[in-house]
Scaffold this active site. Structure first.
Site, PDB file in Angstrom:
ATOM      1  N   TRP A  88       0.786  -1.135  -0.158  1.00  0.00           N
ATOM      2  CA  TRP A  88       0.358  -0.172   0.075  1.00  0.00           C
ATOM      3  C   TRP A  88       1.117   1.314   0.168  1.00  0.00           C
ATOM      4  O   TRP A  88       1.984   1.373   0.424  1.00  0.00           O
ATOM      5  CB  TRP A  88      -0.956  -0.068   1.100  1.00  0.00           C
TER       6      TRP A  88
ATOM      7  N   GLU B 200       7.198   7.551  14.723  1.00  0.00           N
ATOM      8  CA  GLU B 200       6.886   7.319  12.792  1.00  0.00           C
ATOM      9  C   GLU B 200       8.072   7.970  12.167  1.00  0.00           C
ATOM     10  O   GLU B 200       8.983   7.558  11.712  1.00  0.00           O
ATOM     11  CB  GLU B 200       6.553   7.051  12.275  1.00  0.00           C
TER      12      GLU B 200
ATOM     13  N   GLU C 280       8.954   1.529   6.369  1.00  0.00           N
ATOM     14  CA  GLU C 280       8.249   2.596   7.665  1.00  0.00           C
ATOM     15  C   GLU C 280       7.958   3.522   7.179  1.00  0.00           C
ATOM     16  O   GLU C 280       7.282   3.979   7.826  1.00  0.00           O
ATOM     17  CB  GLU C 280       9.398   1.900   8.396  1.00  0.00           C
TER      18      GLU C 280
ATOM     19  N   HIS D  10       4.555   5.225   6.592  1.00  0.00           N
ATOM     20  CA  HIS D  10       3.633   5.217   8.283  1.00  0.00           C
ATOM     21  C   HIS D  10       3.588   6.524   8.410  1.00  0.00           C
ATOM     22  O   HIS D  10       2.791   7.485   8.030  1.00  0.00           O
ATOM     23  CB  HIS D  10       3.966   4.493   9.078  1.00  0.00           C
TER      24      HIS D  10
ATOM     25  N   GLU E 194       8.556  -3.305  17.802  1.00  0.00           N
ATOM     26  CA  GLU E 194       7.273  -3.145  16.938  1.00  0.00           C
ATOM     27  C   GLU E 194       5.767  -4.199  17.675  1.00  0.00           C
ATOM     28  O   GLU E 194       5.402  -3.275  16.914  1.00  0.00           O
ATOM     29  CB  GLU E 194       8.056  -4.537  15.901  1.00  0.00           C
TER      30      GLU E 194
ATOM     31  N   THR F 247       3.994  -1.002  18.796  1.00  0.00           N
ATOM     32  CA  THR F 247       3.536  -0.255  18.119  1.00  0.00           C
ATOM     33  C   THR F 247       2.229  -0.300  17.146  1.00  0.00           C
ATOM     34  O   THR F 247       1.524   0.043  16.661  1.00  0.00           O
ATOM     35  CB  THR F 247       4.474   0.278  16.539  1.00  0.00           C
TER      36      THR F 247
ATOM     37  N   ASP G  21       1.795  -3.937   9.251  1.00  0.00           N
ATOM     38  CA  ASP G  21       3.011  -4.004   8.751  1.00  0.00           C
ATOM     39  C   ASP G  21       3.563  -3.786  10.305  1.00  0.00           C
ATOM     40  O   ASP G  21       4.876  -4.982  10.409  1.00  0.00           O
ATOM     41  CB  ASP G  21       3.300  -2.276   8.554  1.00  0.00           C
ATOM     42  N   GLU G  22       3.488  -3.277  11.520  1.00  0.00           N
ATOM     43  CA  GLU G  22       4.325  -3.417  12.533  1.00  0.00           C
ATOM     44  C   GLU G  22       4.164  -5.249  12.977  1.00  0.00           C
ATOM     45  O   GLU G  22       5.353  -5.541  13.153  1.00  0.00           O
ATOM     46  CB  GLU G  22       4.324  -2.663  13.781  1.00  0.00           C
TER      47      GLU G  22
ATOM     48  N   HIS H 226       6.334  -7.155  10.865  1.00  0.00           N
ATOM     49  CA  HIS H 226       8.315  -6.482  11.956  1.00  0.00           C
ATOM     50  C   HIS H 226       8.575  -7.561  12.434  1.00  0.00           C
ATOM     51  O   HIS H 226       9.441  -7.656  12.673  1.00  0.00           O
ATOM     52  CB  HIS H 226       8.257  -5.055  11.126  1.00  0.00           C
TER      53      HIS H 226
HETATM   54 FE   LIG Z   1       8.031  -0.554  13.053  1.00  0.00          FE
HETATM   55 FE   LIG Z   2       5.984   2.450  12.106  1.00  0.00          FE
END
Ligand SMILES: [Fe+2]
Ligand SMILES: [Fe+2]
Length: 390
Positions: free
Chosen positions: A85, A130, A168, A171, A221, A224, A253-254, A257
């Site tokens: 995205w 971020e 990242e 974000h 991670e 977050t 996403d976090e 990760h």
């Molecule tokens: Fe992160």
């Molecule tokens: Fe992030």
């Protein structure tokens, strides 16, 4: 903040603030905050005593020997760029006609009109965190054996770090643009805070050791993931499904990760269990410092503590979450079940595995004390100096 932490906090301020040290007298006396955030925002480390290169040099070989594994098991956790995205997917589309574009901006503003100021304080704090991404890439590139030696190194560790940074980077971009369009926040003060923060850096206490570094990033991670998940839920409750989708998408996403970093620690526990266990205990003893702990807006020397207190009160990121994350990682890494450790590593294991209930108990007592105090509110520059309850 813990008792005794204020002096190290002051030292940090001397370091972080361009105008030099502030005297203890100028610090707002806010015991409510110091109790509320005790386990959430660990006291900033003492920057004077920063330890470096604590990993014995021969251990670098372990990371060299894991390169094949990292290519096979870690790099696939990245997403190909064309399947990722992008911030534009969630934002008003400037390629539309003027009227359509303005309509989309108007709709965005209508959706966010009912969202309370306190929510914006937390979302802005998350966005600023971020946006200090250069600091985090720098931090990972301080780690011996996995750093990007050239800036375009073909080592899988370096490939991961660059592509992770690139993921990242979306974000902060997305949150920043969305916040800008709402008209609810003071962009100049936010941008100033970002500039101060990147200038100040961070000191997570990882000592150039990838053992410590990857424990830190696993924890962070997940932290977050939890907090963006909570801001997603609250955006939905406040009537903005798009913002909910934004925060939820970032949270996922976090999560990916977190999975990558905790996989690396899992591997270290397999190939070098004693040192990996000692590293986990070391990071937990130091407490996992929040990445934005040196935050400053040029006005409120305790803005990080104040932001953390609001996040705690709203339930976006709390001391309970800190203990939950620890328990989750203990389970994920099966730390309780590890056998055959050295005596020192066994002591570390006992410490780590018994820590979460102790954190919860301390926080309960702190909450009890906080409940007996007068509620306090603080002005946040990010929302045009409006007051928010801590
Ligand atoms: Fe992160
Ligand atoms: Fe992030």
């Amino acid at each position: 903040m813990h008792a005794g932490a204020s002096s190290s906090y002051l030292r940090n301020l001397q370091w972080a603030q361009p105008n030099g040290p502030i005297s203890p007298k100028t610090l707002p006396l806010n015991p409510y905050v110091s109790f509320r955030v005790s386990a959430v925002a660990a006291p900033p480390p003492q920057l004077k005593f920063q330890r470096t290169h604590s990993m014995p040099p021969e251990k670098v070989e372990i990371f060299k020997s894991l390169e094949g594994w990292a290519s096979k098991s870690v790099l696939p956790l990245l997403k190909p760029v064309d399947q990722c995205w992008q911030p534009q997917d969630f934002l008003p589309d400037p390629a539309k006609t003027r009227e359509e574009f303005f309509d989309q901006v108007r709709q965005l503003r209508d959706r966010t009109v009912e969202i309370p100021d306190e929510y914006f304080v937390v979302l802005v704090g998350d966005m600023i965190t971020e946006d200090a991404l250069p600091t985090y890439q720098t931090m990972i590139n301080t780690l011996d054996g996995v750093k990007d030696e050239t800036g375009a190194s073909s080592s899988p560790w370096a490939q991961w770090t660059r592509a992770w940074t690139a993921e990242e980077n979306r974000h902060g971009d997305l949150l920043r643009t969305y916040l800008y369009l709402t008209g609810r926040v003071d962009m100049t003060m936010i941008e100033r805070t970002v500039q101060y923060l990147i200038g100040a850096g961070m000191d997570p206490g990882t000592e150039n050791s990838p053992y410590l570094g990857f424990v830190y990033t696993s924890f962070q991670e997940r932290a977050t993931f939890v907090s963006h998940g909570n801001t997603a839920r609250m955006a939905k409750e406040s009537g903005d499904p798009v913002l909910a989708r934004i925060c939820g998408t970032i949270a996922s996403d976090e999560k990916r990760h977190e999975n990558a970093y905790s996989k690396i620690v899992e591997k270290l526990l397999e190939v070098d269990p004693n040192n990996a266990m000692l590293a986990i205990a070391d990071m937990m003893r130091k407490k996992i410092t929040m990445p934005a702990h040196l935050m400053y807006d040029g006005r409120d020397p305790m803005i990080f503590e104040h932001f953390s207190a609001v996040a705690q009160r709203l339930g976006v990121y709390t001391a309970d979450d800190y203990a939950d994350i620890l328990e989750f990682l203990i389970g994920r890494w099966r730390l309780e079940k590890m056998v055959g450790l050295s005596a020192e590593a066994q002591r570390a294991q006992n410490y780590v595995c018994g820590l979460a209930p102790r954190i919860r108990k301390l926080q309960e007592r702190a909450d009890d004390r906080a409940r007996k105090m007068e509620p306090q509110s603080v002005k946040f520059s990010w929302i045009f100096n409006k007051e928010v309850l801590l």
